[in-house]
Enzyme design. Sequence first.
Site, PDB file in Angstrom:
ATOM      1  N   LYS A  54       0.842  -1.207   0.000  1.00  0.00           N
ATOM      2  CA  LYS A  54       0.000   0.000   0.000  1.00  0.00           C
ATOM      3  C   LYS A  54       0.871   1.249   0.000  1.00  0.00           C
ATOM      4  O   LYS A  54       0.629   2.194  -0.756  1.00  0.00           O
ATOM      5  CB  LYS A  54      -0.929  -0.005   1.235  1.00  0.00           C
ATOM      6  CG  LYS A  54      -2.081  -0.980   1.097  1.00  0.00           C
ATOM      7  CD  LYS A  54      -2.823  -1.208   2.416  1.00  0.00           C
ATOM      8  CE  LYS A  54      -3.883  -2.292   2.205  1.00  0.00           C
ATOM      9  NZ  LYS A  54      -4.523  -2.755   3.438  1.00  0.00           N
ATOM     10  N   GLN A  98      -4.803  -1.349   9.590  1.00  0.00           N
ATOM     11  CA  GLN A  98      -4.719  -2.689   8.992  1.00  0.00           C
ATOM     12  C   GLN A  98      -5.362  -3.715   9.932  1.00  0.00           C
ATOM     13  O   GLN A  98      -5.025  -3.790  11.110  1.00  0.00           O
ATOM     14  CB  GLN A  98      -3.241  -3.042   8.738  1.00  0.00           C
ATOM     15  CG  GLN A  98      -3.029  -4.355   8.013  1.00  0.00           C
ATOM     16  CD  GLN A  98      -3.583  -4.350   6.579  1.00  0.00           C
ATOM     17  OE1 GLN A  98      -3.434  -3.401   5.835  1.00  0.00           O
ATOM     18  NE2 GLN A  98      -4.240  -5.450   6.214  1.00  0.00           N
ATOM     19  N   ASP A 121     -11.238   2.934   4.171  1.00  0.00           N
ATOM     20  CA  ASP A 121     -11.659   1.534   4.073  1.00  0.00           C
ATOM     21  C   ASP A 121     -13.185   1.417   4.022  1.00  0.00           C
ATOM     22  O   ASP A 121     -13.714   0.361   3.679  1.00  0.00           O
ATOM     23  CB  ASP A 121     -11.141   0.745   5.295  1.00  0.00           C
ATOM     24  CG  ASP A 121     -10.043  -0.239   4.931  1.00  0.00           C
ATOM     25  OD1 ASP A 121      -9.889  -0.531   3.731  1.00  0.00           O
ATOM     26  OD2 ASP A 121      -9.356  -0.720   5.850  1.00  0.00           O
TER      27      ASP A 121
END
Length: 297
Positions: A54, A98, A121
């Site tokens: 990422k 994460q 997200d």
Amino acid sequence: MTAQVIDGKAFAATVRGKVADHVAKLKDEHGITPGLAVVLVGEDPASQVYVRSKGKQTVEVGMNSYEHKLPADTDEATLLALIEQLNNDPEVHGILVQLPLPKHLDEDLVINSITPSKDVDGFHISNVGLLGTGQKSMVPCTPLGCLMMLRDYHGSLSGMNAVVIGRSNIVGKPMAQLLLNDSCTVTIAHSRTKDLPEVVRRADIVVAAVGRPEMVPGEWIKEGATVIDVGINRIEKPEGGTRLVGDVDYASCVKVAGAITPVPGGVGPMTIACLLANTVTACCRANGLTEPQGLTA
Ligand code: NAD
């Protein structure tokens, strides 16, 4: 019939190209550089790989990447304080924590502490509610990637029968919501669904997000249907070593489907591309600027 293979790797490169163009425009015309902060708690090897990837792709499209690596025994107060700092940082337009988090941390509490407009997200309860009511929101990256590929292949999805196998909060449920918002007739199938083969056979669009290697055989697929395989499963090869397979039995499905995503090289590459897309979208919204076209739901 042999299905057209939907090349997620190539599609993701196109999405990254559009993001990079928009980032360059933001820099040139407004002196703004979008920034993505990624928070990793602990040393889970798969998570470390994802976070590295990422960060690398964020920089490649011209955005700023901020990585925060915390030890596995980080307490909740320390993590929440970091998120608060990122929430208040004007250089940070997207925040991603994460998952999975170490067991002693409350994932819902942590995710819901991110400012919804920076929740790239799309897991914050406000974004879930906005998506559910068809309002502008941050959309979870994996289902957004699936939607982009479906729209690209079909144009309009209106009136199509879609079956989503799997009801997770990160893939199945938001996928079903996106398809509903695009006027599909949507069925969500799951581990308790009766006569799954018959349910899947009615679908013009099948999205498999189960986590069971090759569980959907070609006999379940209606001739000409579009098959989107979200699953990523590592299995042993008879000759030794391992390989990645999806939730769909590719060899039999490719013979009946009209279009299909492979594993690897289908949905997978789209997920990070959509994270970058969400970050540039969040940056534009934060600054009251026009959002890039075709990079959100
Ligand atoms: P999950 O374990 O949270 O959910 C799986 C779902 O499948 C559940 O809702 C369950 O009801 C359903 N299910 C289980 N067994 C079933 C059965 N026999 N029949 C029908 N439904 C059944 O998983 P998830 O997080 O949604 O992920 C699903 C898959 O997608 C995994 O392989 C995961 O690795 C993959 N994934 C890929 C990406 C990507 O970027 N490509 C992103 C997220 C998840």
